[in-house]
Design an enzyme around this catalytic site. Sequence first.
Site, PDB file in Angstrom:
ATOM      1  N   SER A   1       0.807  -1.220   0.000  1.00 42.38           N
ATOM      2  CA  SER A   1       0.000   0.000   0.000  1.00 42.38           C
ATOM      3  C   SER A   1       0.832   1.258   0.000  1.00 42.38           C
ATOM      4  O   SER A   1       1.857   1.337   0.673  1.00 42.38           O
ATOM      5  CB  SER A   1      -0.881   0.048   1.234  1.00 42.38           C
ATOM      6  N   GLY A   2       0.343   2.237  -0.703  1.00 44.83           N
ATOM      7  CA  GLY A   2       1.024   3.526  -0.767  1.00 44.83           C
ATOM      8  C   GLY A   2       2.099   3.542  -1.832  1.00 44.83           C
ATOM      9  O   GLY A   2       2.553   4.591  -2.250  1.00 44.83           O
TER      10      GLY A   2
HETATM   11  N1  ARG Z   1      -4.287  -2.345   1.593  1.00 42.79           N
HETATM   12  C1  ARG Z   1      -3.084  -3.065   1.349  1.00 42.79           C
HETATM   13  C2  ARG Z   1      -1.949  -2.510   2.159  1.00 42.79           C
HETATM   14  O1  ARG Z   1      -2.215  -1.864   3.156  1.00 42.79           O
HETATM   15  C3  ARG Z   1      -2.797  -3.172  -0.113  1.00 42.79           C
HETATM   16  C4  ARG Z   1      -3.745  -4.082  -0.709  1.00 42.79           C
HETATM   17  C5  ARG Z   1      -3.641  -4.211  -2.142  1.00 42.79           C
HETATM   18  N2  ARG Z   1      -4.388  -5.367  -2.421  1.00 42.79           N
HETATM   19  C6  ARG Z   1      -4.498  -5.911  -3.600  1.00 42.79           C
HETATM   20  N3  ARG Z   1      -5.117  -7.012  -3.719  1.00 42.79           N
HETATM   21  N4  ARG Z   1      -3.958  -5.353  -4.638  1.00 42.79           N
HETATM   22  O2  ARG Z   1      -0.813  -2.787   1.947  1.00 42.79           O
END
Ligand code: ARG
Length: 502
Positions: free
Chosen positions: A450-451
């Site tokens: 994420s990010g």
């Molecule tokens: N929300 C996740 C994080 O905090 C990233 C998730 C991305 N998921 C995906 N299936 N592309 O790292």
Amino acid sequence: MTSFPNVYENYLPEHVQPPSNRNTQEEYPPPYPSAGGDYPPPYSSVGAGQYPPYPYPSTASAQYQPYYIPAQGPTHPPTQITQRNVPHQKPARSCSPQRKTYCCVISLFLTLSALGIGAYVILRFVKDSPTGSSSSHCQAVVTRCNGISECADNSDELGCVRFSGTSSQLEVYGWQDKRWLPVCYTAWSPSLADKTCKQLGYRSSYQTQGTTGQPSSSLVVNTTKQITNIQSVLSNSLQCTTKETVSLKCIDCGKRIKTSGRIVGGVPALLGKWPWQVSLHYKSRHVCGGTIISEDWVVTAGHCFFEDEAFDPSKWKVYSGFISQRQLSGATLRYVSKITSHRSYSSDTNDYDIALMKLQKPLEFTAQVRPACLPTYNQEFPHGMACWITGFGRTKEGATSTSDILLEATVNIIGSGTCNRRRIYNGAVTQRMICAGKLSGGVDSCQGDSGGPLVCEVSGTWYLAGVTSWGHGCARINRPGVYAQVTQLSNWMFSQMEANSN
Ligand code: ARG
């Protein structure tokens, strides 16, 4: 990052988990959003694409209010009263004493409804107008982008500059026309280019030139005016005398300095291949990725600030220029001076999942540490385009730890029409999101990514198309990754960088 064939038996093709099931994969540590970040948002009745009606209000609740007033409506609908009046009385123009209370109530409701509808219409109308919102500490009459700061926080003069097209044409929001206009190249100068870029939070400008086009209307530099910001020296003009308008780039970005060797099989990344990738450590642990966009700014996801304490800049460290979490000694470390997360970010829908971190000390760009380019506001990353995701996230859904080494994978952009299909995300993908992945599963970002960046190469330059945000599980069939769409959020980014440039 997951990048291997991965088939899940418990895969539910038809629908997504109901909100009550959304906790099944949540866990501490915080890399991962505390509320549903990894699951498709609930498919609420609120139109995902249109709520909130205004991009980034500083008085959010006040701004949304008009939207709801008409919906609630009066408790005594006017029609009831009218019906009672009809048989024996002429349509009441004035209130008889016994009806006075009713009449007052009705007029009050009608007035409120009218005001509500009016405000709603205005909000819809200014939706495309630049950032900043009139807040309580503004003067009574506020004109956006007229070069005069009429709010204590300067919010009326933020977000007045954007870049458009392949030539990165400079556009400024014209306060008279109330629309975005290009700037005539006549009387433009390198010094104005620098000032404009500094205004947006960059150190200086990188390239500026005139490009030919025939704008029907434009803004022209008035050299006699005192400059406080770029909008303060511009005035309306029907046409540019030379037909040339200003192209401006604020930073040398999106270029990698040749990395030696090649990736085979495409998993671990080479040092210097993704020089804009950073690892964000919260309380000394990797929790999120991020992307360098300038010497001073890193963009990441709003949901990385999953608890109040996470908004404390001193809890974070930004590592860049490395590919192994075990060899942080070789990385460039920066501390954070400021965190600004989008006010409209919603942990329920994951809409507006974007945040910026300002670094205490500027980065020195090297072959290993370099910025990615922000796309122009109207740049398109079409369905099917092959782009890349990178990160230190989990290599498998449900894995207990993140990756020690930086991983890369190629994914395809999935248009929102496709991504919002019933069998995919069923309407949960808003205009601030862009999907990318493989509908056949097997390759995706995952918790801990994420990010981080979703970047696409266009004529040898890498653009940040998305910021890793959410997905249902990782790498599942018909569950691609969803990314915050940078083209839709770059105005917000500029307004934040501008507001925090000193
Ligand atoms: N929300 C996740 C994080 O905090 C990233 C998730 C991305 N998921 C995906 N299936 N592309 O790292």
